[in-house]
Design a protein around this motif. Structure first.
Motif, short mmCIF file in Angstrom:
data_model
loop_
_atom_site.label_atom_id
_atom_site.label_comp_id
_atom_site.label_asym_id
_atom_site.label_seq_id
_atom_site.Cartn_x
_atom_site.Cartn_y
_atom_site.Cartn_z
N ARG A 544 0.98 -1.16 -0.06
CA ARG A 544 -0.06 0.11 -0.05
C ARG A 544 0.93 1.19 0.06
NH1 ARG A 544 -4.01 -2.96 3.95
NH2 ARG A 544 -5.31 -3.74 2.50
N GLU A 548 1.16 4.12 -2.95
CA GLU A 548 1.23 5.58 -2.62
C GLU A 548 2.26 6.39 -3.22
OE1 GLU A 548 -1.05 7.47 -1.49
OE2 GLU A 548 -0.30 9.24 -0.63
N ARG A 551 1.22 7.08 -6.64
CA ARG A 551 0.56 8.18 -6.70
C ARG A 551 1.35 9.50 -6.62
NH1 ARG A 551 -2.69 11.62 -4.24
NH2 ARG A 551 -1.82 11.53 -2.06
N ALA A 611 4.30 8.18 4.63
CA ALA A 611 3.30 8.28 3.30
C ALA A 611 2.25 9.52 3.70
CB ALA A 611 2.72 6.68 3.01
#
Ligand code: ADP
Ligand code: MP5
Ligand code: MG
Length: 716
Positions: A544, A548, A551, A611
């Motif tokens: 995850r 991120e 992204r 993050a």
């Protein structure tokens, strides 16, 4: 003309053997010999004339040709059309005064000298009678049986210090004498047996030439247009030559009115004036390499060709500039056909995609089509072609070097650097290549080193505040950093520094009982299963966090890289866990059913907090240790650093440990290191410091994670 005496071949027919003198010379000149002396002690003058005619044809202007002693033969060979540049005379030979008178002021006249009285005699001659001294012997040699006592390197150095003329070292010179003789002040080394008796004279000459060049600062000339904004053209070339270790010279072929937003006017001075500039240079200075850029029109192109044919510089790199990055034309369409004759004189040609299309006379559809076109052009003009992908769409900016005749096809992949500072990249790259070739690198190496430098300079371009259009690259970014002029480190320096920062943590990981027992196969199953279960929890969250990073990534290439890593971590790694967490292994626990251990929670909290902060550079710095430490550990385990070899089929954790050393994972790690350290190198000091803290902190979490399963040996 200023003579290049750097690698001087003296012929010896007996040593050349059945290959003969002419073929030996041809091959040696192919390999980089710059001057040839025909030395025939026993042949008749008539035979020497014939030999000079044959040698002159074989050399074809690529090197100088002189003859030992035989002034009359030299004159006769000249009358019959041979290009004989001069004579080399011994103390007992014909008078140098007569030679000068007969051969004229442009001839090259050398004289053997090795004693103080020889220097006194030279000083007594009118200036300009003798051009250079052949000084030796350096070491005892059989090719001159009656030689005087050997000078050695030190004796040569002392002689040079007293000499009013440039000195070539001769007699018993071997390849390992190259650098010491250069350092002792030689303008050249004269070689007999090491070239004449070589199995492959071209290869032997290349070795000598490379060693000589590596010991010298090459004199690199750019013939190009002026860009007063300093980012492209002559101005960029000079910076690039300097940054890559050469002495730069510039003959201006055209002037532009230009800034970072475009070219608004062009002025082309008379071509005859350019020729005067070029002649003034080559009359006085040995030119080791030439880079050719903007030439503006056909007359200028023809002028440059005329000079090249007169001088034959040993390295010619042509950047066939037609259109600037801004879209403005820099070459008449009428000159495009004249350019072809210039390319035939080049060693390396560096077209961008648009220029390549013009040169092969057809459209280029995509990168593989560009490679085919480069192959075509290379075969047509007989030069290596570096096709540049700077103008491709998308995340990659690859280049490729193709030499049809030599069978070279070298790809240089590279992610596109996200910057608007691309003005003058082509100019800078071609000058860097010319300089590195002149420093003795081969084309494949030279392009690779030039690209590494260019990419560093492209990345740092943003630090310059020059103009509002396509700004320049930062030619000296790496040098200034390494010289302490700026605090910005290079990516490689960041990598070395951070890796060193966590040395202690790494040593502690190596010493952990869990790692020791895993390595030697004595680890009990219970702590192993504990570790696997925690690892699964970790990887689910790690994926995850990687997502991120994808992204937040500033470039498409990085976005794709982190997304792919997220995928690998959740799919690939968990499949692996599933293969271990089976009843067959005596384990029945479901993958994510474990209670997270404190070390797992702490590590994940750190990653998630980073993050959540939303700062990409720090996030990827925090992500990096998991890649880097596992790959390093895996590779050292595989190579037996822990005393056991996990490849041993008896090893209970063989298949598990093999995944640590998986080449695809190693490759991903290398890529991750590049992304992170490049970001750090380009960041401001504060961001870089925060990145470094995130990296070290993750590393200590890695250690705690490995320590959590506790002490764990089976039988002991
Ligand atoms: N944004 C970029 N990122 C990385 N490399 C680039 C970028 N732009 C250009 N280059 C490189 O700069 C050099 C010059 O290429 P290119 O821009 O195609 O030619 P030119 O400047 O002559 O138009 C090539 O090595 C190319 O790969
Ligand atoms: C005087 C001069 N010569 C060449 C270029 C090409 O620049 P680029 O290296 O960006 O192709 C230029 N803009 N100006
Ligand atoms: Mg260009």
């Amino acid at each position: 003309m200023s003579a290049d005496l750097s690698l001087y071949l003296v012929t010896d027919a007996a040593l050349c053997g059945p290959r003969g003198v002419v073929d030996t010379v041809r091959q040696a000149v192919d390999g980089g010999v710059r001057i040839v002396q025909l030395r025939e002690k026993h042949a008749s003058d008539g035979e020497v004339v014939e030999q000079l005619l044959a040698l002159s044809a074989a050399i074809d202007g690529r090197a100088l040709l002189v003859v030992n002693d035989r002034l009359d033969a030299a004159l006769e060979a000249r009358r019959r059309g041979a290009r004989v540049d001069g004579v080399h005379l011994g103390q007992g030979d014909a008078s140098v005064l007569r030679a000068r008178q007969e051969l004229g002021p442009d001839a090259l006249i050398g004289l053997t000298a090795n004693a103080p009285e020889h220097l006194a005699a030279v000083r007594a001659l009118p200036v300009g009678t003798v051009d250079y001294l052949g000084v030796g012997v350096i070491r005892p040699t059989l090719t001159k049986p009656d030689h005087p006592p050997a000078l050695g390197i030190e004796g040569f150095r002392e002689f040079v210090a007293e000499s009013p003329l440039p000195c070539v070292a001769i007699g018993g010179v071997g390849i390992d004498d190259t650098e010491p003789l250069r350092a002792a002040g030689a303008v050249g080394i004269a070689v007999v047996s090491a070239l004449c008796a070589a199995d492959d004279p071209a290869a032997a000459a290349r070795d000598f030439r490379r060693r000589w060049q590596m010991a010298s600062v090459p004199r690199v000339l750019t013939i190009a247009g002026s860009d007063p904004s300093g980012g492209a053209g002559i101005q960029a070339d000079l910076k690039s030559i300097a940054a890559n270790g050469g002495y730069g010279m510039a003959a201006i072929a055209a002037l532009t009115v230009q800034n970072t937003r475009g070219v608004s006017a062009i002025h082309v001075p008379p071509a005859a004036f350019l020729r005067q500039q070029l002649d003034a240079l080559s009359d006085d200075i040995v030119v080791d390499a030439v880079k050719i850029g903007m030439l503006a029109d056909a007359e200028v192109v023809r002028t440059v060709i005329g000079w090249l044919d007169a001088v034959h510089p040993p390295i010619v790199v042509v950047d066939p500039v037609m259109v600037a990055t801004s879209g403005d034309r820099l070459l008449d369409t009428a000159a495009e056909s004249a350019l072809r004759a210039l390319l035939e004189r080049a060693d390396v040609v560096t077209p961008n995609l648009a220029e390549l299309a013009v040169l092969v006379g057809r459209n280029i559809a995509d990168w593989s089509d560009a490679l085919a076109a480069a192959e075509e052009l290379s075969a047509q003009v007989g030069a290596a072609v570096l096709v540049k992908g700077g103008h491709l769409e998308g995340a990659d900016a690859p280049d490729a070097l193709i030499d049809a005749a030599a069978g070279i096809r070298q790809d240089y992949p590279g992610a596109r650097i996200d910057t608007a500072n691309t003005h003058g990249t082509g100019c800078s790259l071609s000058s860097a290549i010319a300089t590195l070739l002149a420093r003795g690198q081969d084309p494949v190496q030279a392009v690779s080193a030039a690209r590494a430098w260019l990419r560093e300079s492209l990345r740092a371009g943003g630090a310059l505040d020059v103009g509002r259009g396509h700004g320049p690259i930062h030619h000296f970014a790496g040098l200034w950093t390494r010289g302490g002029l700026t605090t910005r480190p290079t990516a490689a320096e960041v990598a070395a520094e951070w890796w060193d920062d966590i040395r202690e943590t790494r040593d502690e990981i190596d010493a952990l009982p869990f790692i020791r027992a895993l390595a030697d196969g004595t680890l009990r199953q219970e702590p192993f299963v504990f570790y696997l279960a925690q690892d699964a929890l970790y990887l689910r969250e790690y994926a995850r966090v990687l997502a991120e990073a994808a992204r937040l990534a500033p470039t498409a290439a990085e976005q794709a890289f982190w997304a792919q890593s997220a995928h690998g971590s959740i799919v690939g790694e968990l499949e692996l866990h599933a293969s271990w967490l089976t009843p067959a292994q005596g384990v029945t626990a479901a993958t994510f059913s474990a209670v997270p251990a404190p070390a797992t929670v702490a590590y994940l909290d750190h990653l998630r907090a980073t993050a959540f902060d939303g700062r990409y550079p720090e996030l990827i710095a925090a992500i990096l240790p998991c890649f880097w430490l596992y790959t390093d550990l895996g590779e050292r385990l595989r190579d037996g650093a822990f005393g056991t070899l996990p490849q041993d089929p008896e090893h209970p954790y063989a298949s598990w440990l093999a995944t640590y050393a998986d080449p695809a994972f190693a490759e991903a790690t290398a890529q991750a290191i590049v992304h992170v350290t490049e970001a750090a190198a380009g960041a401001d000091d504060e961001t870089r410091a925060r990145m470094r803290r995130a990296f070290t902190l993750s590393s200590t979490h890695e250690r705690a994670f490995f320590a959590a399963p506790g002490s764990t040996h089976a039988a002991t």
